[in-house]
Design a protein around this motif. Sequence first.
Motif, PDB file in Angstrom:
ATOM      1  N   ASP A 148       5.725   1.248  -0.850  1.00  0.00           N
ATOM      2  CA  ASP A 148       5.997   0.445  -2.042  1.00  0.00           C
ATOM      3  C   ASP A 148       5.167   0.918  -3.231  1.00  0.00           C
ATOM      4  O   ASP A 148       5.072   0.235  -4.241  1.00  0.00           O
ATOM      5  CB  ASP A 148       5.711  -1.032  -1.746  1.00  0.00           C
ATOM      6  CG  ASP A 148       4.293  -1.240  -1.208  1.00  0.00           C
ATOM      7  OD1 ASP A 148       3.612  -0.221  -0.903  1.00  0.00           O
ATOM      8  OD2 ASP A 148       3.862  -2.397  -1.114  1.00  0.00           O
ATOM      9  N   GLY A 149       4.530   2.089  -3.099  1.00  0.00           N
ATOM     10  CA  GLY A 149       3.745   2.627  -4.197  1.00  0.00           C
ATOM     11  C   GLY A 149       2.344   2.037  -4.297  1.00  0.00           C
ATOM     12  O   GLY A 149       1.606   2.352  -5.218  1.00  0.00           O
ATOM     13  N   SER A 150       1.969   1.191  -3.326  1.00  0.00           N
ATOM     14  CA  SER A 150       0.675   0.523  -3.439  1.00  0.00           C
ATOM     15  C   SER A 150      -0.442   1.321  -2.774  1.00  0.00           C
ATOM     16  O   SER A 150      -0.201   2.121  -1.881  1.00  0.00           O
ATOM     17  CB  SER A 150       0.755  -0.859  -2.798  1.00  0.00           C
ATOM     18  OG  SER A 150       0.876  -0.704  -1.409  1.00  0.00           O
ATOM     19  N   PHE A 151      -1.650   1.107  -3.251  1.00  0.00           N
ATOM     20  CA  PHE A 151      -2.810   1.754  -2.653  1.00  0.00           C
ATOM     21  C   PHE A 151      -3.967   0.772  -2.647  1.00  0.00           C
ATOM     22  O   PHE A 151      -3.965  -0.221  -3.394  1.00  0.00           O
ATOM     23  CB  PHE A 151      -3.196   3.011  -3.449  1.00  0.00           C
ATOM     24  CG  PHE A 151      -3.673   2.719  -4.837  1.00  0.00           C
ATOM     25  CD1 PHE A 151      -5.032   2.502  -5.094  1.00  0.00           C
ATOM     26  CD2 PHE A 151      -2.786   2.646  -5.905  1.00  0.00           C
ATOM     27  CE1 PHE A 151      -5.484   2.211  -6.376  1.00  0.00           C
ATOM     28  CE2 PHE A 151      -3.229   2.358  -7.174  1.00  0.00           C
ATOM     29  CZ  PHE A 151      -4.578   2.142  -7.425  1.00  0.00           C
ATOM     30  N   SER A 152      -4.929   1.021  -1.805  1.00  0.00           N
ATOM     31  CA  SER A 152      -6.115   0.188  -1.754  1.00  0.00           C
ATOM     32  C   SER A 152      -7.198   0.952  -1.020  1.00  0.00           C
ATOM     33  O   SER A 152      -6.947   1.532   0.027  1.00  0.00           O
ATOM     34  CB  SER A 152      -5.796  -1.115  -1.021  1.00  0.00           C
ATOM     35  OG  SER A 152      -6.997  -1.811  -0.802  1.00  0.00           O
ATOM     36  N   PHE A 153      -8.381   1.049  -1.616  1.00  0.00           N
ATOM     37  CA  PHE A 153      -9.481   1.712  -0.922  1.00  0.00           C
ATOM     38  C   PHE A 153     -10.801   1.121  -1.383  1.00  0.00           C
ATOM     39  O   PHE A 153     -10.872   0.413  -2.382  1.00  0.00           O
ATOM     40  CB  PHE A 153      -9.441   3.227  -1.137  1.00  0.00           C
ATOM     41  CG  PHE A 153      -9.639   3.668  -2.570  1.00  0.00           C
ATOM     42  CD1 PHE A 153     -10.912   3.923  -3.062  1.00  0.00           C
ATOM     43  CD2 PHE A 153      -8.544   3.833  -3.420  1.00  0.00           C
ATOM     44  CE1 PHE A 153     -11.095   4.337  -4.373  1.00  0.00           C
ATOM     45  CE2 PHE A 153      -8.732   4.251  -4.725  1.00  0.00           C
ATOM     46  CZ  PHE A 153     -10.004   4.505  -5.214  1.00  0.00           C
ATOM     47  N   GLU A 154     -11.814   1.421  -0.586  1.00  0.00           N
ATOM     48  CA  GLU A 154     -13.150   0.934  -0.912  1.00  0.00           C
ATOM     49  C   GLU A 154     -13.990   2.095  -1.375  1.00  0.00           C
ATOM     50  O   GLU A 154     -13.826   3.209  -0.888  1.00  0.00           O
ATOM     51  CB  GLU A 154     -13.799   0.331   0.334  1.00  0.00           C
ATOM     52  CG  GLU A 154     -13.134  -0.929   0.796  1.00  0.00           C
ATOM     53  CD  GLU A 154     -13.811  -1.515   2.015  1.00  0.00           C
ATOM     54  OE1 GLU A 154     -14.784  -0.907   2.497  1.00  0.00           O
ATOM     55  OE2 GLU A 154     -13.368  -2.584   2.450  1.00  0.00           O
TER      56      GLU A 154
END
Lengths: 214, 714
Positions: free
Chosen positions: B55-61
């Motif tokens: 869905d084009g989403s990203f998430s990182f720390e």
Amino acid sequence: MKTVLIFSILVYFWGSTNAINPSTDEVILETVGKLHQAANIEEVQACVGKLERIAAAEPKRWEPQYYLAYSRIMLSFREQNGEKKDAILDQAELDIKKSMELGGDKSELNALQAYLYQGRIQVNAIRGMKYSSMAADALDKAIKLNPANARAHFLLGMNVYHTPKMFGGGAKKALPHFKKALECFEKSSGVKSIAPHWGVEITRQMIASCGDEE
Amino acid sequence: MKISVSILFFALLFNGAIHSQTIVSGIVKDALGEPLVGANVFIKGSFDGDATGPDGSFSFETSLLGQSILMVSFLGYEAHEKSLELNNQPLSVNIVMKAAVGRLGDVVITAGLFEAGDEKKSITLNPLDIVTTPSAEGDIYGALMALPGTSVVGEDGRLFVRGGDGYESKTFVDGLLSKKPYSSSMPDLPSRGRFSPFLFSGTTFSTGGYSAEYGQALSSALILTTNSFPERTQTELSFLTVGQGVTQTFRDDNRSLSAGVNYFNLGPYYNLVPQKHGFNTAPQELSFLISGRERWNNGGMLKVFSTFSRSRFGLDFPNTSNPGALAKLFIDNRNGYTNVSYSGEMKGGWFIKSGLAFTIDDNRLDLQYFKVDEANQNVQAKITAKKQLRSNLKMIIGAEETLNRFKQIYKETESGFSNQSKFHDFGTALFVETEWQPLSRFATRIGLRGEHSSLLDYWKPALRVSAAYQLTTYGQISMAYGNFFQTPEEELLRFTSNLEFEQANHCILNYQWERNSRIIRVETYLKDYKNLVVFNADEFWNPEYYNNSGSGFSRGLDIFYRDQKTIRYLDFWVSYSYLASERKYRDYPVKATPTFAPKHSLSMVGKYWVNRITTQFGLSATLASGRPYDNPNKPGFMNALAPHYSNVSINCSHLRTIWGKQAIIYASVSNLLGRDNIYGYRFFNQPDQNGVYQGFPVTAESKRFYLLALFLTI
């Protein structure tokens, strides 16, 4: 007491920084490990992304470029669209070139280039003739530069294995190459460093499947 | 102890800060709002990042703190940078990526254009497609006849595009003119392309509205790009039922040289498969080819390509002045073509392409009652300079100078009458063109070209405009408008130079949809001819009747569908063309539909690869409505229609090793069903005793053509 306390704090401190900042080599090896176990194209894509980041952060070393190219070739194997496959391999070709310019291992890079050519064949089988002979030339170079390059022997085996029997290919003719590759792997085993070392499991699998076909 | 505790507290706090993580998340989309899958999002200079999901989403720390730069990169898009303040608070960032100019599936002007890059890209047609199209018999032009916008004119063999005559299509090799791209022939016997399709890695076939870089062609430009470097040092041998050839190639890292010789003789074949006319000399050709490549230290590339050939044949043909009698016809042709080109980067970001092309052609035609000796020399020099001014703006400027020398001697055998005509013409052209992409979904190309002819003492400016707009992710529309000028043909100029350029204006509207190796194109066009040369049929030698008062039009619809996806290993394309065309030109007494403009043409080419036996099977089928011809026994002009044309051809290419060497075994049969296609009728000059002009049909020399070949690479 005080000394012990400060010492323990230091140990804790040192330990934790080390834990969050593992060396580049370790990150690369971990990523390549994930790449080999990836269940779907998204996971491969994530590994490619990570290696892209490492290569961008470590622009002076050839290894990140090598593994980036390797991961892209893996990605191209999972991609269905021929045009995209080619575009991914175009990028990998640039990575190999860059790695070469950074003074990378010429034997390993030639072998990787051969792997890339084999990937090109997947877009259209009619390219087989052209690219398998280009791969053979590159592998020839790789083996000349380092006769103990296990990956070069493995890929030569793959080249022969996938060449139709009427072209002088087939499982029977491929087997000696795989055996030679395994021999090289066994001689070099034990050293798990950043130097390219992939391929032993698949070589064993290929030897098994060559045996089945006979 | 108190101190220790505070140190411990401080250290833990400090350590806690190191352990602290900022969560960065968001969505990456393109300019159309579509999510981009697999984009790489990361903090510059660190390994912290993520690849976007479906869905084009990203998430990182990230454990970094303070001012940082977020980088987003994705194949085919310009890298995106954004400043972030990392402070342990979750950050949400949405990013819109800008397409890089010329990315995959990007908006590209496609009006009037069939492009085929090297074999890496699966665009519309690649060189291998040409060789394996059954109806083409290995001829480049034959393969293009399976594309929409072209008409099959079986008795001629040249390209006829959208109601245009054969002379209106020009061939360019590495940007330079090839003056005589077709083999030399005589009326009613089709010519073939002189060049082997294997010489080229790129084919751009424009059926109209093409760039200002090319001129002197009213209808169409075929732009061929020669191979860059051969793959390796090797020897290639070919054995055909009609001839043999050998080519030796040497290459090292920065240089290559190939030399080859080919000999064709259709004599043995004609002994086995009878031809309609008696050949007193079977067609034979001896040709040499030399080609060299050198990569310079500055990255520039020098290409030299040269061919020489001699061909001859003779046959007994009905004498149109004397019913029942045969005339002995004989043709002897010598041809040379040399093309030298250099391309490379210069200072200031200019990319230079320059070159020289020479054509030398000496053609001797003996028609028993008269002889025509023709010598034509053509030299073209051209330079173009291209510069990327901004990421979305490109400019190209160029100049071209062409010298065309022509000499013809006409001699009547009995009367001894002879006539010599000769002339030379310097053609000069200057052009400038910009490619501008103001929006990622909108691209334009605006060009201006000025042309001058010293012989005609005449010049004209031409405008070429085209644009494309991306409607959806896979679909786009393009349009093109252009003025095209062409110096009248040599056969007209030999009587007078008191003429002007002939002119055609093109208007093209195109819709293209492309996804996953399936492509649909629908194109409609309007072509307006002006200034066509006319003369008097009875006094064709009289310059006074020559002028530019002719005109005409073509209107039509072209549809193309190619599918390499639906069935594994099957690749097929279908073309349909509707064409309405009329013109008054040359000796036409009135405006009429010319003989090379059939109303409907439908063609299909399919290729199926069988992996198990490493063989490709090909089938092509063409169906076209009958073409007009003039019947002198009926009132009016171009008053009759020949029967429809149909052709089904098959071939197969088998790949294997012979004596340990790579080999291709090729076999083909054209016109498998043996339909006796009648292209039109030819009539005798004089009526018989009943006042009727007797005629005879114009057909192929034999119903079917069989070919068997073996190609070996050592």
